[in-house]
Design a protein around this motif. Structure first.
Motif, PDB file in Angstrom:
ATOM      1  N   CYS A 149      72.333  33.856  68.674  1.00  0.00           N
ATOM      2  CA  CYS A 149      73.077  33.360  67.502  1.00  0.00           C
ATOM      3  C   CYS A 149      73.911  32.125  67.797  1.00  0.00           C
ATOM      4  O   CYS A 149      74.232  31.365  66.899  1.00  0.00           O
ATOM      5  CB  CYS A 149      73.944  34.477  66.919  1.00  0.00           C
ATOM      6  SG  CYS A 149      75.522  34.725  67.768  1.00  0.00           S
ATOM      7  N   MET A 150      74.302  31.933  69.075  1.00  0.00           N
ATOM      8  CA  MET A 150      75.055  30.769  69.537  1.00  0.00           C
ATOM      9  C   MET A 150      76.532  30.769  69.090  1.00  0.00           C
ATOM     10  O   MET A 150      77.242  29.796  69.325  1.00  0.00           O
ATOM     11  CB  MET A 150      74.400  29.443  69.124  1.00  0.00           C
ATOM     12  CG  MET A 150      72.956  29.281  69.552  1.00  0.00           C
ATOM     13  SD  MET A 150      72.712  29.360  71.343  1.00  0.00           S
ATOM     14  CE  MET A 150      73.343  27.763  71.853  1.00  0.00           C
ATOM     15  N   HIS A 151      76.995  31.836  68.421  1.00  0.00           N
ATOM     16  CA  HIS A 151      78.407  31.815  68.033  1.00  0.00           C
ATOM     17  C   HIS A 151      79.140  33.127  68.278  1.00  0.00           C
ATOM     18  O   HIS A 151      80.345  33.213  68.051  1.00  0.00           O
ATOM     19  CB  HIS A 151      78.574  31.385  66.564  1.00  0.00           C
ATOM     20  CG  HIS A 151      77.867  32.284  65.591  1.00  0.00           C
ATOM     21  ND1 HIS A 151      78.366  33.499  65.220  1.00  0.00           N
ATOM     22  CD2 HIS A 151      76.689  32.151  64.947  1.00  0.00           C
ATOM     23  CE1 HIS A 151      77.537  34.071  64.365  1.00  0.00           C
ATOM     24  NE2 HIS A 151      76.498  33.280  64.186  1.00  0.00           N
ATOM     25  N   CYS A 152      78.459  34.174  68.739  1.00  0.00           N
ATOM     26  CA  CYS A 152      79.158  35.446  68.980  1.00  0.00           C
ATOM     27  C   CYS A 152      79.913  35.359  70.320  1.00  0.00           C
ATOM     28  O   CYS A 152      79.789  34.396  71.069  1.00  0.00           O
ATOM     29  CB  CYS A 152      78.184  36.621  68.988  1.00  0.00           C
ATOM     30  SG  CYS A 152      77.131  36.700  70.461  1.00  0.00           S
TER      31      CYS A 152
ATOM     32  N   CYS B 181      77.466  34.938  73.285  1.00  0.00           N
ATOM     33  CA  CYS B 181      76.902  33.580  73.373  1.00  0.00           C
ATOM     34  C   CYS B 181      77.977  32.582  73.806  1.00  0.00           C
ATOM     35  O   CYS B 181      77.736  31.724  74.659  1.00  0.00           O
ATOM     36  CB  CYS B 181      76.309  33.154  72.023  1.00  0.00           C
ATOM     37  SG  CYS B 181      74.726  33.938  71.645  1.00  0.00           S
TER      38      CYS B 181
ATOM     39  N   CYS C 235      73.500  38.827  73.528  1.00  0.00           N
ATOM     40  CA  CYS C 235      73.756  38.630  72.091  1.00  0.00           C
ATOM     41  C   CYS C 235      73.019  39.710  71.304  1.00  0.00           C
ATOM     42  O   CYS C 235      71.846  39.982  71.559  1.00  0.00           O
ATOM     43  CB  CYS C 235      73.238  37.242  71.694  1.00  0.00           C
ATOM     44  SG  CYS C 235      73.286  36.917  69.920  1.00  0.00           S
TER      45      CYS C 235
HETATM   46 ZN   LIG Z   1      75.160  35.546  69.953  1.00  0.00          ZN
END
Ligand SMILES: [Zn+2]
Ligand SMILES: [Zn+2]
Length: 336
Positions: free
Chosen positions: A94-97, A100, A108
């Motif tokens: 997701c690149m934002h949790c 990540c 993730c």
């Molecule tokens: Zn993530």
């Protein structure tokens, strides 16, 4: 490139057939790769046969991809057209949790498996999120690098997390994963013991860097190693005499599981408590772990021992893997 030629499994346990597919809309953060080589991992077989109950069909398997970038989405970062990259078990997150953002993209909860609900590398072209297209070091042997991307990082990550060069390390199961683990642990400087049920692999295990080789069927020999190991990495997917194995751990020692054994591992609480032992597991590795592993492999000239098949003989290659005769990892070379 809007189409790909791909080897498609239409249902569980069915032979794969060559099809031409529309790749669909190109996401702005995606990277497209012309596949040159793709390793064949045991997980490809498990997903083909739906052993874990999570497969989605039609499936395009293959998650040890080596190839060149042919297209970059406008928001893909840090990569160039023509660059050689590798893709492993994951091809998105997701690149934002929290995971990540702290560098543990492989943990993730939305991490995309390359071969489940996503098209893998047994194809002329495949796509991945840019963060999971890992640049390959120039000195790496690209034709042999595929198996490093899943199997390699799967065994490298626990060594990087839990071993020191002074550690006594045991590798359980000398197959696709285990033989790479021996090479990594030996290059790291550890005292390395190989456990294998196959006496025919004893000499080869030493060739891969094992200082000692023990038959995993010889309970008496294993008992003699009581209290010995700082780290045991289990790559097997069959039940072992876990009590005896855990007994070989030194105080503060750790049994780390990367082989997807389906039966539960019974553990005596007393054995963990008194010697302050640990049991753990991990899935492949983060993008940075993969990059670090590739750098280490390149520096120490570590490549897996492989058998090559042209991708057009994919069904034969799967049968070879299933027979247990592959020594030690199969790589399919794209021939579309
Ligand atoms: Zn993530
Ligand atoms: Zn794999």
């Amino acid at each position: 490139m809007n189409t790909t030629k791909a080897w498609v499994a239409s249902a569980a346990k069915q032979p794969m057939k060559l099809e031409v597919l529309d790749l669909g809309p190109f996401d702005s953060e995606e990277v497209e790769i012309a596949v040159e080589h793709c390793g064949l991992c045991h997980s490809d077989l498990s997903v083909l046969n739906n052993e874990w109950g999570l497969s989605q069909y039609p499936a395009i398997l293959g998650h040890e991809v080596v190839g060149r970038i042919t297209a970059l989405g406008p928001n893909a970062k840090g990569l160039q057209i023509g660059q050689r990259v590798g893709v492993g078990w994951h091809s998105g997150s997701c690149m934002h949790c929290r995971q990540c953002m702290s560098g543990s993209h492989h943990l993730c909860s939305k991490a995309q498996f390359t071969i489940v609900g996503h098209r893998g590398g047994f194809a002329s072209h495949m796509r991945t999120h840019w963060a999971w297209a890992i640049p390959l070091p120039e000195k790496l042997n690209f034709a042999e690098a595929g198996p490093l991307l899943c199997g390699g990082v799967t065994v490298f990550a626990p060594l990087a997390m839990h071993a020191k060069p002074t550690s006594r390390v045991g590798i359980i199961g000398i197959g696709g994963l285990g033989h790479m683990a021996l090479k990594f642990a030996a290059a790291y400087g550890c005292d390395v013991t190989a456990f294998t049920s196959s006496e025919s692999k004893f000499d080869e295990a030493k060739g891969f860097g094992a200082n000692h080789v023990v038959s995993s069927r010889d309970s008496a020999a294993i008992k003699k190693l009581a209290g010995n190991f700082d780290l045991l990495i289990s790559t097997v997917n069959v039940p072992l005499d876990w009590d005896i194995m855990i007994g070989t751990l030194a105080p503060n020692g750790r049994l780390h599981v990367v082989g997807a054994v389906l039966e539960p591992i019974p553990v005596s609480a007393i054995s963990l408590i008194l010697a302050q032992r640990n049991i753990s597991g991990s899935p492949a590795g983060s993008p940075v772990a993969i990059e670090t592993m590739l750098d280490f492999a390149s520096r120490h000239h570590i490549t897996p021992q492989t058998e090559h098949f042209p991708m057009s003989r994919i069904n034969e290659a799967f049968a070879r893997l299933e027979s247990g005769k592959a020594r030690y990892r199969i790589v399919l070379d794209a021939d579309f």
